[in-house]
Design a protein around this motif. Structure first.
Motif, PDB file in Angstrom:
ATOM      1  N   VAL A  34      11.356  34.032 -53.328  1.00  0.00           N
ATOM      2  CA  VAL A  34      10.120  33.271 -53.560  1.00  0.00           C
ATOM      3  C   VAL A  34       8.986  33.849 -52.727  1.00  0.00           C
ATOM      4  CG1 VAL A  34       9.005  31.017 -53.314  1.00  0.00           C
ATOM      5  CG2 VAL A  34      11.351  31.163 -54.176  1.00  0.00           C
ATOM      6  N   TYR A  35       9.253  34.112 -51.455  1.00  0.00           N
ATOM      7  CA  TYR A  35       8.229  34.653 -50.552  1.00  0.00           C
ATOM      8  C   TYR A  35       7.709  35.998 -51.072  1.00  0.00           C
ATOM      9  CZ  TYR A  35       6.231  36.775 -46.346  1.00  0.00           C
ATOM     10  OH  TYR A  35       5.395  37.408 -45.451  1.00  0.00           O
ATOM     11  N   SER A  36       8.625  36.879 -51.457  1.00  0.00           N
ATOM     12  CA  SER A  36       8.221  38.212 -51.918  1.00  0.00           C
ATOM     13  C   SER A  36       7.408  38.144 -53.198  1.00  0.00           C
ATOM     14  CB  SER A  36       9.472  39.082 -52.138  1.00  0.00           C
ATOM     15  OG  SER A  36      10.209  39.223 -50.940  1.00  0.00           O
ATOM     16  N   VAL A  38       5.623  35.620 -54.462  1.00  0.00           N
ATOM     17  CA  VAL A  38       4.311  35.003 -54.267  1.00  0.00           C
ATOM     18  C   VAL A  38       3.374  35.941 -53.512  1.00  0.00           C
ATOM     19  CG1 VAL A  38       3.067  33.103 -53.160  1.00  0.00           C
ATOM     20  CG2 VAL A  38       5.200  32.659 -54.385  1.00  0.00           C
ATOM     21  N   MET A  39       3.876  36.562 -52.451  1.00  0.00           N
ATOM     22  CA  MET A  39       3.027  37.422 -51.626  1.00  0.00           C
ATOM     23  C   MET A  39       2.577  38.674 -52.381  1.00  0.00           C
ATOM     24  SD  MET A  39       2.736  35.658 -48.921  1.00  0.00           S
ATOM     25  CE  MET A  39       1.927  36.779 -47.797  1.00  0.00           C
ATOM     26  N   ILE A  40       3.443  39.200 -53.238  1.00  0.00           N
ATOM     27  CA  ILE A  40       3.108  40.435 -53.953  1.00  0.00           C
ATOM     28  C   ILE A  40       2.236  40.147 -55.181  1.00  0.00           C
ATOM     29  CG2 ILE A  40       4.059  42.345 -55.302  1.00  0.00           C
ATOM     30  CD1 ILE A  40       6.497  42.285 -53.423  1.00  0.00           C
ATOM     31  N   TYR A  41       2.642  39.180 -55.994  1.00  0.00           N
ATOM     32  CA  TYR A  41       1.969  38.971 -57.277  1.00  0.00           C
ATOM     33  C   TYR A  41       0.815  37.978 -57.205  1.00  0.00           C
ATOM     34  CZ  TYR A  41       5.970  41.484 -59.144  1.00  0.00           C
ATOM     35  OH  TYR A  41       6.917  42.437 -59.400  1.00  0.00           O
ATOM     36  N   SER A  42       0.849  37.054 -56.254  1.00  0.00           N
ATOM     37  CA  SER A  42      -0.235  36.074 -56.154  1.00  0.00           C
ATOM     38  C   SER A  42      -1.212  36.387 -55.039  1.00  0.00           C
ATOM     39  CB  SER A  42       0.335  34.667 -55.954  1.00  0.00           C
ATOM     40  OG  SER A  42       1.099  34.268 -57.071  1.00  0.00           O
ATOM     41  N   ARG A  43      -0.698  36.915 -53.938  1.00  0.00           N
ATOM     42  CA  ARG A  43      -1.561  37.198 -52.785  1.00  0.00           C
ATOM     43  C   ARG A  43      -1.995  38.651 -52.713  1.00  0.00           C
ATOM     44  NH1 ARG A  43      -0.526  33.481 -48.667  1.00  0.00           N
ATOM     45  NH2 ARG A  43      -2.011  34.692 -47.443  1.00  0.00           N
ATOM     46  N   GLY A  44      -1.378  39.526 -53.515  1.00  0.00           N
ATOM     47  CA  GLY A  44      -1.801  40.911 -53.594  1.00  0.00           C
ATOM     48  C   GLY A  44      -1.354  41.801 -52.451  1.00  0.00           C
ATOM     49  N   ALA A 184       9.960  23.526 -53.374  1.00  0.00           N
ATOM     50  CA  ALA A 184       8.651  23.040 -53.821  1.00  0.00           C
ATOM     51  C   ALA A 184       7.622  23.156 -52.698  1.00  0.00           C
ATOM     52  CB  ALA A 184       8.766  21.593 -54.285  1.00  0.00           C
ATOM     53  N   LEU A 185       8.034  22.800 -51.482  1.00  0.00           N
ATOM     54  CA  LEU A 185       7.133  22.890 -50.335  1.00  0.00           C
ATOM     55  C   LEU A 185       6.761  24.337 -50.038  1.00  0.00           C
ATOM     56  CD1 LEU A 185       5.664  21.556 -47.944  1.00  0.00           C
ATOM     57  CD2 LEU A 185       7.811  21.728 -46.649  1.00  0.00           C
ATOM     58  N   LEU A 186       7.731  25.243 -50.134  1.00  0.00           N
ATOM     59  CA  LEU A 186       7.470  26.655 -49.855  1.00  0.00           C
ATOM     60  C   LEU A 186       6.459  27.242 -50.830  1.00  0.00           C
ATOM     61  CD1 LEU A 186       8.114  29.257 -48.302  1.00  0.00           C
ATOM     62  CD2 LEU A 186      10.035  29.632 -49.875  1.00  0.00           C
ATOM     63  N   ILE A 187       6.616  26.939 -52.103  1.00  0.00           N
ATOM     64  CA  ILE A 187       5.686  27.456 -53.109  1.00  0.00           C
ATOM     65  C   ILE A 187       4.275  26.930 -52.852  1.00  0.00           C
ATOM     66  CG2 ILE A 187       5.097  27.427 -55.562  1.00  0.00           C
ATOM     67  CD1 ILE A 187       8.099  27.378 -56.161  1.00  0.00           C
ATOM     68  N   LEU A 188       4.148  25.665 -52.536  1.00  0.00           N
ATOM     69  CA  LEU A 188       2.833  25.079 -52.265  1.00  0.00           C
ATOM     70  C   LEU A 188       2.191  25.714 -51.033  1.00  0.00           C
ATOM     71  CD1 LEU A 188       3.567  21.293 -52.941  1.00  0.00           C
ATOM     72  CD2 LEU A 188       2.195  22.844 -54.348  1.00  0.00           C
ATOM     73  N   LEU A 189       2.962  25.896 -49.974  1.00  0.00           N
ATOM     74  CA  LEU A 189       2.413  26.466 -48.741  1.00  0.00           C
ATOM     75  C   LEU A 189       1.995  27.921 -48.933  1.00  0.00           C
ATOM     76  CD1 LEU A 189       4.840  25.012 -46.027  1.00  0.00           C
ATOM     77  CD2 LEU A 189       2.499  24.304 -46.527  1.00  0.00           C
ATOM     78  N   LEU A 197       4.476  33.841 -43.040  1.00  0.00           N
ATOM     79  CA  LEU A 197       5.806  33.696 -42.438  1.00  0.00           C
ATOM     80  C   LEU A 197       6.017  32.305 -41.856  1.00  0.00           C
ATOM     81  CD1 LEU A 197       6.438  37.085 -40.581  1.00  0.00           C
ATOM     82  CD2 LEU A 197       7.505  36.269 -42.687  1.00  0.00           C
ATOM     83  N   TYR A 198       4.948  31.690 -41.392  1.00  0.00           N
ATOM     84  CA  TYR A 198       5.083  30.362 -40.798  1.00  0.00           C
ATOM     85  C   TYR A 198       5.399  29.312 -41.861  1.00  0.00           C
ATOM     86  CZ  TYR A 198       3.242  32.700 -36.715  1.00  0.00           C
ATOM     87  OH  TYR A 198       3.075  33.566 -35.665  1.00  0.00           O
ATOM     88  N   ALA A 199       5.104  29.607 -43.116  1.00  0.00           N
ATOM     89  CA  ALA A 199       5.534  28.726 -44.198  1.00  0.00           C
ATOM     90  C   ALA A 199       7.049  28.743 -44.319  1.00  0.00           C
ATOM     91  CB  ALA A 199       4.890  29.165 -45.516  1.00  0.00           C
TER      92      ALA A 199
END
Length: 314
Positions: A34-36, A38-44, A184-189, A197-199
């Motif tokens: 999930v982290y990878s 979101v960070m790659i495709y949503s945060r760039g 759900a919380l991780l995706i929102l954060l 990382l703090y998420a």
């Protein structure tokens, strides 16, 4: 019994245990995915940058956290047969007492481990993973997730208790609920904040805390286990707090004269162990009868008595 009934009973017992263990350990890998994504495709962020950042969390902080948690896993595995025996014989009182004693023992170990890791996070990281570029971040992450040692230790133990009394489906349900809520919380954060990382840290604490609470509620409902807040949590926490202050003080004092981090850290840990041992006896977290029940208990009682560390006489 027929072969079919025996096989059905075995599968009905083993399958939920495997499922709960799978979900319990799957959360880390799932969070990484999930982290990878979101960070790659949503945060760039780039793939290498994302992998490097996650590596600090999973490859350093989590590695150290898993060491004391392994002690709780060993205790959980060791106690399942004795609780299963008491439960099968219908002796709920014995199962309850064994469970309460195991919980007390686990907290007596897990709480000082969490406090020690939190207050000495940077020296520990400096000793094991001395890369200067990520040292401060790794130390901060380790200090923040230290509390999960307590949550994971207690949830692992209560997981074993539920399996021991035949309630093998409850840990699966509890693990599933905790995983869904923390996901759900991780995706929102990750999507709406810049915690990065703090998420992961927040969700790890939430997940372990939910597992701890849900499993404890199930154990309490099934066999009537009553957690003595004072003896199980408060007194060990007070003793561990005193230990943490002394250990940190010893490290800082030693570091003024000795430039070796390893020497200072070992000295601080040794001092912390001694202070904690004295504190749990003086506060009454460990009573005379409980001390005597430990391996070489009679010798420990004599030594503690001569040092005037025991508050009660039985």
């Amino acid at each position: 019994d027929s072969y079919e009934s025996i096989l059905h009973g075995m599968l009905g017992t083993v399958t939920p245990i495997i499922m709960s263990t799978f979900i319990y350990n799957f959360s880390t890998s799932f969070n990484q995915t999930v982290y990878s994504k979101v960070m790659i495709y949503s945060r760039g962020l780039g793939v290498a940058e994302t992998a490097t950042a996650y590596g600090v969390f999973a490859g350093k902080a989590m590695v150290i956290i898993n060491i004391p948690i392994a002690l709780a896993s060993a205790l959980s595995s060791a106690m399942i047969p004795t609780i299963s025996k008491s439960s099968a014989l219908g002796d709920e009182e014995a199962a309850r007492k064994k469970s309460e004693n195991a919980m007390w023992t686990t907290m007596l170990i897990a709480i000082p481990c969490a406090v020690g890791i939190a207050v000495l996070s940077k020296p520990i990281m400096q000793l094991l993973f001395p890369q200067p570029d990520s040292l401060d971040m790794a130390a901060d992450l380790l200090a923040m997730i230290a509390v999960t040692v307590v949550f994971y230790s207690l949830s692992t133990l209560s997981n074993g208790i539920l399996q021991g009394i035949g309630k093998v489906k409850l840990p699966v349900r509890n693990a599933g609920i905790a995983l869904a809520m923390q996901t759900a919380l991780l995706i929102l954060l990750l999507m709406f904040t810049e915690l990065d990382l703090y998420a992961l840290v927040i969700c790890l604490i939430v997940y372990s805390g939910l597992m701890c609470v849900l499993n404890s509620m199930s154990v309490r409902r099934c066999i009537g286990v009553k957690e003595d807040v004072q003896s199980m949590f408060l007194l060990p926490l007070i003793s561990a707090a005193v230990m943490g202050v002394c250990a940190k003080g010893v490290y800082l004092a030693m570091n003024m004269f000795v430039k070796s981090n390893a020497v200072c850290l070992v000295s601080a840990v040794f001092a912390g162990v001694l202070v904690y041992a004295v504190a749990v006896l003086k506060t009454g977290a460990v009573k005379r009868s409980q001390l005597g029940a430990l391996p070489m208990g009679s010798v420990l009682v004599k030594i503690a008595g001569r040092l005037h560390l025991l508050n009660e006489k039985e």
